[in-house]
Design an enzyme around this catalytic site. Structure first.
Site, PDB file in Angstrom:
ATOM      1  N   ASP A   7       0.799  -1.328   0.034  1.00 15.15           N
ATOM      2  CA  ASP A   7      -0.028  -0.023   0.133  1.00 15.15           C
ATOM      3  C   ASP A   7       0.766   1.230  -0.078  1.00 15.15           C
ATOM      4  OD1 ASP A   7       0.880   0.140   2.899  1.00 15.15           O
ATOM      5  OD2 ASP A   7      -0.725  -1.133   3.461  1.00 15.15           O
ATOM      6  N   ASP A  12       1.312   5.378   1.608  1.00 17.69           N
ATOM      7  CA  ASP A  12       0.682   6.519   2.307  1.00 17.69           C
ATOM      8  C   ASP A  12       1.281   7.714   1.750  1.00 17.69           C
ATOM      9  OD1 ASP A  12      -0.165   4.446   3.847  1.00 17.69           O
ATOM     10  OD2 ASP A  12       1.579   4.333   5.109  1.00 17.69           O
ATOM     11  N   ASP A  38       9.357   6.809  13.080  1.00 21.79           N
ATOM     12  CA  ASP A  38      10.131   5.781  14.014  1.00 21.79           C
ATOM     13  C   ASP A  38      11.531   5.502  13.590  1.00 21.79           C
ATOM     14  OD1 ASP A  38       9.371   4.340  11.730  1.00 21.79           O
ATOM     15  OD2 ASP A  38       7.748   3.179  13.000  1.00 21.79           O
TER      16      ASP A  38
END
Length: 455
Positions: A75, A77, A149
């Site tokens: 996918d 983002d 992160d």
């Protein structure tokens, strides 16, 4: 040196020291080789419309990482300077979701693109352990890169000029196959303990080494995961198990001290010895289906993980004199009770898991019409696949699996012959013939009368 010290003490983004900003590294197409045609049409459409409306927009995170590794992303983002409300206004088929941080799901055809506004450097609300409770502050692209992160997940791809923006030497770490936390790892784990699980999952999935500074605080902060909502931990556990490298993820969890007490569902699986063969077979089957883009049953996966506990309980109850079917039901109830005390499995998954287990004894009965009726059960195929795993692990004869495989693909006459052969085989092996139940005289007369009416 002074600037580095200030950043370390104040934990400012790497590109920000006071009012001075350090420009990120902009990597052109000629150096990274990722063309825009490798993006999905939905990702291109969303970024293009946002940019045409005057906002900055980039494909970001794991998709960019995977593209650089030569892997097709599952996918895409998008990160943008537009607020969720502005994004929602631009796209008719979209919805705003999230409480801690609002995001927008934009639906383009069958694909859903997750669009997030650049996050700010401030944190609205934390609890006594440093865990982020509210996170609705927006900021610049530099601040957003700092809030992510790992360095390999903080890469921005601009489809308009096919460049990559790198604030934290993520491309360098990617080439070194190293997972590095942005900022101070201990504090980042306190902000969101689930980052420790992500470190393990990504390291196992990508075959990366966890940087020593990133890895060192994990064991000391593992206890923070026990305070996370069970539903969130369950979702993370499924991501681990459906990463395509499930067994490696489980081994990495144990290696980093994250298994014991965090996932009660996995504790027994990870701590027992000698059960690795069955576990590996089940997880390898799941990994193969994921690599082939085939659907995966969560219920089947959970049935595989917990079968050893059920099997041991079942065997113990059989030895104590319980009847096979009742012993299995009692064993299942005992295992489910142990799991529900600390980590309840959602009912939509536990129902499938239980059906797969309770149907296992039915494969032993191949007489009369029972095989025909069993074949019509909705969960027959899942139960049969589970039986095949048990045969590979040496729990049941391979001949039993072969019989049921032949039975499934045979026509009616061939199935009758298979049933007859199974009955003869049972007699040859010394299986006692079942006595026909004697009917009462009144029942015989009633049946005789009914037959006479039909004739």
């Amino acid at each position: 040196m002074i600037r580095k010290l200030i950043r370390r003490v104040l934990e400012l983004p790497a590109g920000v020291v006071g009012k001075r900003r350090v420009k990120p590294r902009v990597i052109p197409l000629s150096q990274h080789g990722v063309r825009r045609d490798r993006l999905s049409q939905a990702a291109l459409k969303v970024t293009s419309r946002l940019q045409e409306a005057g906002f900055t927009a980039y494909v970001v995170g794991g998709a960019v990482r995977d593209l650089l590794l030569g892997v097709n992303p599952k996918d895409f983002d998008v990160a943008t300077s537009a607020t969720p409300e502005q994004v929602h206004h631009l796209f008719r088929r979209s919805r705003i979701i999230g409480r801690r941080f609002k995001i927008v799901h934009v639906m383009v055809g069958p694909e859903t693109i997750e669009v997030t506004t650049f996050r700010g450097g401030s944190i609205d609300d934390t609890n006594e352990t440093g865990r982020i409770m509210a996170d609705n502050s927006y900021g610049s692209q530099e601040e957003d890169a700092h809030r992510r992160d790992f360095t390999v997940n903080a890469l921005f791809y601009d489809p308009s000029d096919e460049s990559i923006i790198d604030y934290h030497h993520g491309v360098k770490d990617l080439q070194a196959r190293k997972l590095v936390m942005i900022g101070q790892p201990a504090r980042r784990y306190q902000e969101d303990p689930v980052r420790m699980l992500r470190a393990v999952r990504l390291a196992a999935k990508l075959n990366f080494e966890i940087d020593e500074n990133t890895r060192k605080p994990i064991r000391a902060h593992a206890h923070l995961l026990k305070k996370e909502p069970p539903a969130r931990l369950f979702d993370e556990m499924l991501k681990l198990l459906m990463s395509g490298q499930a067994y490696s993820c489980l081994c990495k969890l144990r290696e980093e001290g994250l298994s014991r007490g965090v996932f009660p569902l996995l504790d027994a699986v990870l701590d027992e010895r000698g059960d690795d063969q069955f576990l590996q077979l089940g997880l390898q089957s799941t990994d193969e289906r994921i690599r082939e883009d085939k659907p995966v049953s969560v219920g089947f996966l959970l049935a595989t993980l917990l079968w050893r506990q059920v099997s041991q309980q079942w065997t113990a109850r059989l030895k104590s004199g319980e009847r096979p079917v009742q012993a299995l039901f009692d064993a299942i109830a005992e295992v489910e009770s142990l799991q529900d005390n600390e980590f309840a499995i959602p009912r939509r998954f536990s129902a499938t898991m239980r059906e797969i287990w309770v149907q296992q004894p039915r494969f032993e009965n191949r007489s009369g019409q029972r095989p025909f009726r069993f074949l019509e059960q909705p969960r027959f195929r899942a139960a049969f696949d589970f039986l095949s795993l048990r045969a590979q692990a040496g729990e049941v004869p391979a001949s039993l699996v072969q019989w049921w495989d032949d039975f499934q693909h045979a026509d009616h006459d061939e199935r009758l012959e298979l049933v007859a052969n199974a009955r003869e085989e049972g007699s040859a092996n010394g299986a006692p013939a079942k006595k026909r139940k004697r009917r009462r005289p009144s029942q015989r007369r009633r049946e005789s009368g009914e037959q006479g009416v039909e004739s």
